[in-house]
Motif scaffolding. Sequence first.
Motif, mmCIF file in Angstrom:
data_model
loop_
_atom_site.group_PDB
_atom_site.id
_atom_site.type_symbol
_atom_site.label_atom_id
_atom_site.label_comp_id
_atom_site.label_asym_id
_atom_site.label_seq_id
_atom_site.Cartn_x
_atom_site.Cartn_y
_atom_site.Cartn_z
ATOM 1 N N ASN A 139 40.664 -65.633 -38.080
ATOM 2 C CA ASN A 139 39.277 -66.045 -37.893
ATOM 3 C C ASN A 139 38.226 -64.886 -38.053
ATOM 4 O O ASN A 139 37.089 -64.764 -37.004
ATOM 5 C CB ASN A 139 39.252 -66.529 -36.439
ATOM 6 N N SER A 141 34.906 -63.558 -39.031
ATOM 7 C CA SER A 141 33.565 -64.314 -39.215
ATOM 8 C C SER A 141 32.607 -63.302 -38.794
ATOM 9 O O SER A 141 32.704 -62.262 -38.613
ATOM 10 C CB SER A 141 33.214 -65.431 -38.054
ATOM 11 N N ASP A 146 27.917 -67.958 -36.546
ATOM 12 C CA ASP A 146 28.337 -68.328 -35.330
ATOM 13 C C ASP A 146 27.749 -69.435 -34.796
ATOM 14 O O ASP A 146 26.455 -69.230 -34.426
ATOM 15 C CB ASP A 146 28.625 -67.287 -34.429
ATOM 16 N N SER A 162 35.323 -72.954 -30.966
ATOM 17 C CA SER A 162 36.253 -72.251 -31.880
ATOM 18 C C SER A 162 37.619 -72.439 -31.896
ATOM 19 O O SER A 162 38.248 -71.598 -32.767
ATOM 20 C CB SER A 162 35.947 -70.664 -31.374
ATOM 21 N N MET A 205 35.909 -63.051 -45.276
ATOM 22 C CA MET A 205 35.628 -63.779 -43.990
ATOM 23 C C MET A 205 36.499 -64.968 -44.139
ATOM 24 O O MET A 205 36.817 -65.452 -45.249
ATOM 25 C CB MET A 205 34.330 -63.507 -43.678
ATOM 26 N N ASN A 211 32.236 -71.685 -37.425
ATOM 27 C CA ASN A 211 31.242 -71.153 -38.559
ATOM 28 C C ASN A 211 31.127 -71.811 -39.577
ATOM 29 O O ASN A 211 30.321 -71.821 -40.529
ATOM 30 C CB ASN A 211 31.520 -69.846 -38.915
#
Length: 341
Positions: A139, A141, A146, A162, A205, A211
């Motif tokens: 995860n 990011s 976000d 999330s 990422m 996201n």
Amino acid sequence: MGGSVSCCISPGDSPKFHRRELELEECPITTAEDLSEDTRTYLQHISDRELPDELAQEENPSDHPRASTLFLNKSQTDVREKRKSNYLNHMSPGLLTKKYSSCSTIFIDDSTVSQPNLKSTIKCVALAIYYHIKNRDSNRSLDIFDEKKHPLSREKVPDEYSVVDPEHKLIYRFIRTLFSSAQLTAECAIVTLVYLERLLTYAEMDICPSNWKRIVLGAILLSSKVWDDQAVWNVDYCQILKDITVEDMNEMERHFLELLQFNINVPASVYAKYYFDLRSLADENNLSFPLEPLSNKRAQKLEAISRLCEDKYKDFKKSAMKRSVSVDNLIGIRTTQAVLS
């Protein structure tokens, strides 16, 4: 100057000077007079020095046409499970739902690499993003993407935003809304996927539930400006997404470009690879492109196109024959008498 090294600062001022001095001692500077004829032939070419960068590009599917796309690799696990489940349950894979041509009716697919079908392409891109989220490695990011820190709407972001993975239909509706409102083309959807995978590779990422909306929005925003002649402005997206500000859009676009290292070039070979991989993804998930029966008007158009191609080929063949004439076509050989003196 020339082959000598001089400096005006003292050696004790900076530790970098000592490292530089050691490097110069290990690799002494030579001039053209010091090179012999044998050593000149072994000078390193600039292409040899750039070879590691080229090898690095081959690992990135958004830059090199021979590298396999990320979304197709991530979808293979689910595809194998579906095939295994269909085999164990004796279920048909869905081939009977496809249309096949017969003696009376011919079905053709109007979607091509230069003019893809918009609806089917958006569905495939949404499915590729779905597999990216579902089969992500972690995860990782950034705060700029976000959704809780930079919400797209005034509605409260749920606590499990999330954790819960979005469904394929939700991703498709989000992309379709942007494309229909901004009147974007199907080619722009393919370039969007290229930029998305390039971002994941360059920035190291993952696209995850927290996201994915802002990453997709940033990729669409950038691809529409690069690909379409009449680009959609950032303020136009603010009219589509009512609660987002122009400043937020500008900041996200700037970060997106910086993470891409301002590499927005999409070669034709990379574009074609993503198009055909999306078609492969559609076939593996029973998302067939629409087939339409061949009409008289469409048949006449295809015939005219093929006749035009034949004429171009004939002209090219004639010009090639004029440039080079075979010796076999020579009839008779002229001889002359030798004159002896």
